[in-house]
Design an enzyme around this catalytic site. Structure first.
Site, PDB file in Angstrom:
ATOM      1  N   ASP A 122     -72.178  37.989  55.266  1.00 44.40           N
ATOM      2  CA  ASP A 122     -73.611  37.877  54.992  1.00 44.40           C
ATOM      3  C   ASP A 122     -74.363  38.770  55.961  1.00 44.40           C
ATOM      4  O   ASP A 122     -73.906  39.007  57.089  1.00 44.40           O
ATOM      5  CB  ASP A 122     -74.078  36.426  55.140  1.00 44.40           C
ATOM      6  CG  ASP A 122     -73.624  35.539  53.996  1.00 44.40           C
ATOM      7  OD1 ASP A 122     -73.416  36.063  52.883  1.00 44.40           O
ATOM      8  OD2 ASP A 122     -73.493  34.328  54.211  1.00 44.40           O
ATOM      9  N   ASP A 140     -75.102  37.053  46.738  1.00 46.13           N
ATOM     10  CA  ASP A 140     -75.942  35.855  46.648  1.00 46.13           C
ATOM     11  C   ASP A 140     -77.242  36.157  45.906  1.00 46.13           C
ATOM     12  O   ASP A 140     -77.745  35.329  45.137  1.00 46.13           O
ATOM     13  CB  ASP A 140     -76.281  35.322  48.046  1.00 46.13           C
ATOM     14  CG  ASP A 140     -75.056  34.902  48.833  1.00 46.13           C
ATOM     15  OD1 ASP A 140     -74.069  34.466  48.209  1.00 46.13           O
ATOM     16  OD2 ASP A 140     -75.092  35.004  50.071  1.00 46.13           O
TER      17      ASP A 140
END
EC number: 3.4.23.36
Length: 163
Positions: A122, A140
């Site tokens: 991330d 995401d």
């Protein structure tokens, strides 16, 4: 009257789109691994930073204590379910089909990370002085926009049905 078939209701265009989205996700994650320091914010503009971290769970680090193969199985189940929905959805529902493509691309992007590294990379952080959102990635974002597109499709379809 037959329904008009939209682009992402056909297998080849949706497959090509998913492959390109998956490649883009993986290239960006590769560059993040090469160039971003770990657990250090690189401020881009006010309220937005690049922040490399690893997510051992699913969205927003939920289930981070679960066995990795459980999470892999869950992601594969989600992909299978979305493919099932895609096949059952009328072929004229553009936003639904686009949303399914995005969700599958995002799920597969994070699945590749999980299989290769045991975690998801991330790197996007929204924040203020007193608050910060969970760190996330392009995959995401695909999933979130895909879900929004499906909701939009349902709202538009419900509005048409009311007429």
């Amino acid at each position: 009257m037959s329904e008009k078939q939209v682009l992402f209701s056909r297998p080849l265009p949706i497959a090509v789109f998913i492959v390109f989205a998956l490649i883009a996700d993986q290239i960006i994650k590769y560059l993040v691994e090469l160039y971003l320091p770990f657990n250090q914010a690189v401020h881009v503009v006010p309220m937005l930073a690049l922040y490399r971290t690893y997510n051992y769970g699913v969205a927003f680090s939920m289930l981070s204590g679960m066995e990795g193969w459980f999470i892999v199985g869950m992601r594969l189940t989600v992909c299978a379910f979305v493919l099932w929905l895609w096949k059952r959805t009328p072929k004229d529902r553009f936003f639904a089909h686009f949303g399914y493509a995005l969700i599958i691309a995002g799920a597969l992007g994070n699945l590749v990370d999980r299989l290769l590294f045991g975690y998801v990379i991330d790197y996007i952080l929204f924040y203020t002085e007193t608050w910060s959102f969970a760190v996330f990635n392009l995959a995401d974002t695909f999933i979130t926009i895909g879900a929004g597109a499906i909701i939009l499709d349902e709202l538009l379809h419900a509005k048409k049905a009311d007429r």
